[in-house]
Design a protein around this motif. Structure first.
Motif, PDB file in Angstrom:
ATOM      1  N   TRP A 156      60.762  38.294  74.473  1.00 60.67           N
ATOM      2  CA  TRP A 156      59.839  37.197  74.205  1.00 60.67           C
ATOM      3  C   TRP A 156      59.933  36.837  72.731  1.00 60.67           C
ATOM      4  O   TRP A 156      60.471  37.603  71.932  1.00 60.67           O
ATOM      5  CB  TRP A 156      58.397  37.601  74.539  1.00 60.67           C
ATOM      6  N   GLU A 157      59.340  35.726  72.365  1.00 58.08           N
ATOM      7  CA  GLU A 157      59.281  35.342  70.958  1.00 58.08           C
ATOM      8  C   GLU A 157      58.477  36.379  70.181  1.00 58.08           C
ATOM      9  O   GLU A 157      57.556  36.979  70.720  1.00 58.08           O
ATOM     10  CB  GLU A 157      58.624  33.960  70.805  1.00 58.08           C
ATOM     11  N   ASP A 158      58.835  36.564  68.930  1.00 59.74           N
ATOM     12  CA  ASP A 158      58.153  37.545  68.084  1.00 59.74           C
ATOM     13  C   ASP A 158      57.401  36.813  66.971  1.00 59.74           C
ATOM     14  O   ASP A 158      57.999  36.380  65.997  1.00 59.74           O
ATOM     15  CB  ASP A 158      59.176  38.518  67.478  1.00 59.74           C
ATOM     16  N   PRO A 159      56.076  36.667  67.103  1.00 60.66           N
ATOM     17  CA  PRO A 159      55.306  35.944  66.079  1.00 60.66           C
ATOM     18  C   PRO A 159      54.835  36.817  64.916  1.00 60.66           C
ATOM     19  O   PRO A 159      54.070  36.357  64.083  1.00 60.66           O
ATOM     20  CB  PRO A 159      54.113  35.403  66.870  1.00 60.66           C
ATOM     21  N   SER A 160      55.294  38.061  64.851  1.00 63.35           N
ATOM     22  CA  SER A 160      54.802  38.971  63.814  1.00 63.35           C
ATOM     23  C   SER A 160      55.187  38.458  62.416  1.00 63.35           C
ATOM     24  O   SER A 160      56.218  37.810  62.237  1.00 63.35           O
ATOM     25  CB  SER A 160      55.372  40.373  64.017  1.00 63.35           C
ATOM     26  N   PRO A 161      54.361  38.753  61.422  1.00 69.91           N
ATOM     27  CA  PRO A 161      54.669  38.328  60.049  1.00 69.91           C
ATOM     28  C   PRO A 161      56.008  38.881  59.557  1.00 69.91           C
ATOM     29  O   PRO A 161      56.736  38.198  58.832  1.00 69.91           O
ATOM     30  CB  PRO A 161      53.509  38.899  59.224  1.00 69.91           C
ATOM     31  N   GLU A 162      56.349  40.092  59.964  1.00 64.68           N
ATOM     32  CA  GLU A 162      57.624  40.687  59.549  1.00 64.68           C
ATOM     33  C   GLU A 162      58.804  39.881  60.100  1.00 64.68           C
ATOM     34  O   GLU A 162      59.765  39.602  59.390  1.00 64.68           O
ATOM     35  CB  GLU A 162      57.731  42.144  60.018  1.00 64.68           C
ATOM     36  N   HIS A 163      58.692  39.517  61.378  1.00 65.52           N
ATOM     37  CA  HIS A 163      59.772  38.745  61.982  1.00 65.52           C
ATOM     38  C   HIS A 163      59.837  37.331  61.410  1.00 65.52           C
ATOM     39  O   HIS A 163      60.928  36.777  61.245  1.00 65.52           O
ATOM     40  CB  HIS A 163      59.634  38.686  63.499  1.00 65.52           C
ATOM     41  N   GLN A 164      58.695  36.750  61.097  1.00 65.45           N
ATOM     42  CA  GLN A 164      58.690  35.409  60.509  1.00 65.45           C
ATOM     43  C   GLN A 164      59.407  35.390  59.168  1.00 65.45           C
ATOM     44  O   GLN A 164      60.090  34.423  58.825  1.00 65.45           O
ATOM     45  CB  GLN A 164      57.255  34.887  60.366  1.00 65.45           C
ATOM     46  N   LYS A 165      59.290  36.482  58.433  1.00 70.65           N
ATOM     47  CA  LYS A 165      60.002  36.583  57.152  1.00 70.65           C
ATOM     48  C   LYS A 165      61.517  36.621  57.388  1.00 70.65           C
ATOM     49  O   LYS A 165      62.281  35.919  56.714  1.00 70.65           O
ATOM     50  CB  LYS A 165      59.549  37.835  56.403  1.00 70.65           C
ATOM     51  N   VAL A 166      61.944  37.414  58.360  1.00 66.51           N
ATOM     52  CA  VAL A 166      63.369  37.498  58.704  1.00 66.51           C
ATOM     53  C   VAL A 166      63.862  36.150  59.229  1.00 66.51           C
ATOM     54  O   VAL A 166      64.952  35.694  58.886  1.00 66.51           O
ATOM     55  CB  VAL A 166      63.614  38.617  59.742  1.00 66.51           C
ATOM     56  N   TYR A 167      63.057  35.495  60.048  1.00 70.41           N
ATOM     57  CA  TYR A 167      63.397  34.190  60.612  1.00 70.41           C
ATOM     58  C   TYR A 167      63.591  33.162  59.493  1.00 70.41           C
ATOM     59  O   TYR A 167      64.556  32.400  59.484  1.00 70.41           O
ATOM     60  CB  TYR A 167      62.295  33.750  61.576  1.00 70.41           C
ATOM     61  N   ARG A 168      62.673  33.167  58.529  1.00 68.19           N
ATOM     62  CA  ARG A 168      62.768  32.221  57.404  1.00 68.19           C
ATOM     63  C   ARG A 168      64.038  32.475  56.595  1.00 68.19           C
ATOM     64  O   ARG A 168      64.722  31.545  56.181  1.00 68.19           O
ATOM     65  CB  ARG A 168      61.545  32.326  56.513  1.00 68.19           C
ATOM     66  N   GLU A 169      64.350  33.744  56.349  1.00 68.65           N
ATOM     67  CA  GLU A 169      65.569  34.079  55.610  1.00 68.65           C
ATOM     68  C   GLU A 169      66.813  33.615  56.364  1.00 68.65           C
ATOM     69  O   GLU A 169      67.762  33.114  55.750  1.00 68.65           O
ATOM     70  CB  GLU A 169      65.640  35.585  55.354  1.00 68.65           C
ATOM     71  N   SER A 170      66.801  33.746  57.678  1.00 67.30           N
ATOM     72  CA  SER A 170      67.929  33.277  58.486  1.00 67.30           C
ATOM     73  C   SER A 170      68.072  31.770  58.399  1.00 67.30           C
ATOM     74  O   SER A 170      69.186  31.247  58.275  1.00 67.30           O
ATOM     75  CB  SER A 170      67.753  33.688  59.946  1.00 67.30           C
ATOM     76  N   LEU A 171      66.952  31.053  58.459  1.00 72.36           N
ATOM     77  CA  LEU A 171      67.000  29.593  58.316  1.00 72.36           C
ATOM     78  C   LEU A 171      67.558  29.200  56.952  1.00 72.36           C
ATOM     79  O   LEU A 171      68.365  28.268  56.841  1.00 72.36           O
ATOM     80  CB  LEU A 171      65.604  28.991  58.498  1.00 72.36           C
TER      81      LEU A 171
END
Length: 156
Positions: free
Chosen positions: A66-81
């Protein structure tokens, strides 16, 4: 006889020129291939990050998550973007034409918009009875394949 030798020499010159062009690909070809690879990588990244959307598009590769809305994952997601944006900006748009130039500009806009959205959502993300990823569960499970034991195990 002399005219025939000139004609053969001219064909040889054209053949040599053609071989040189094929041997040393035009920079725009490489640029276009790099851009197409970036588009493909970004599309796969988005499917991986949004598994329920991938399921709706008919891709069962990510049905086990499922999607991961955790703050830790959002940080990784932003870095990937940001990495995708850096890869895009490393490709000069000056040599692009037509559809590739438009796609380049659209991806640039989308990545900047996504990064800004991650920054905003990290501040205002909420889950309640009207908003949240939990609302996607029933509609996603309804379209997931359910023909084999492995399909059902992925749903768990």
């Amino acid at each position: 006889m002399v005219a025939q030798k000139r004609r053969i020499a001219r064909y040889a010159d054209w053949a040599a020129l053609l071989l040189l062009l094929l041997a040393f690909p035009h920079a725009a070809w490489s640029q276009t291939n790099t851009l197409q690879k970036l588009f493909s990588d970004y599309y796969e990244f988005q499917l991986r990050e949004n598994p329920s959307e991938a399921t709706f598009l008919g891709r069962a590769d990510y049905n086990d998550r499922w999607e991961d809305p955790s703050p830790e994952h959002q940080k990784v997601y932003r870095e990937s973007l940001q990495q995708f944006l850096n890869r895009l900006r490393a490709i000069p748009d000056s040599g692009l034409t037509g559809q590739d130039r438009l796609s380049y500009r659209l991806l640039d806009w989308q990545l900047k918009h996504e990064i800004a959205g991650v920054d905003t959502m990290s501040t205002f993300f909420s889950v309640n009875h009207l908003i949240g990823g939990h609302l996607n569960i029933f509609s996603t499970v309804a379209v997931e394949p359910a023909k084999t034991v492995k399909d059902y195990e992925k749903q768990l």
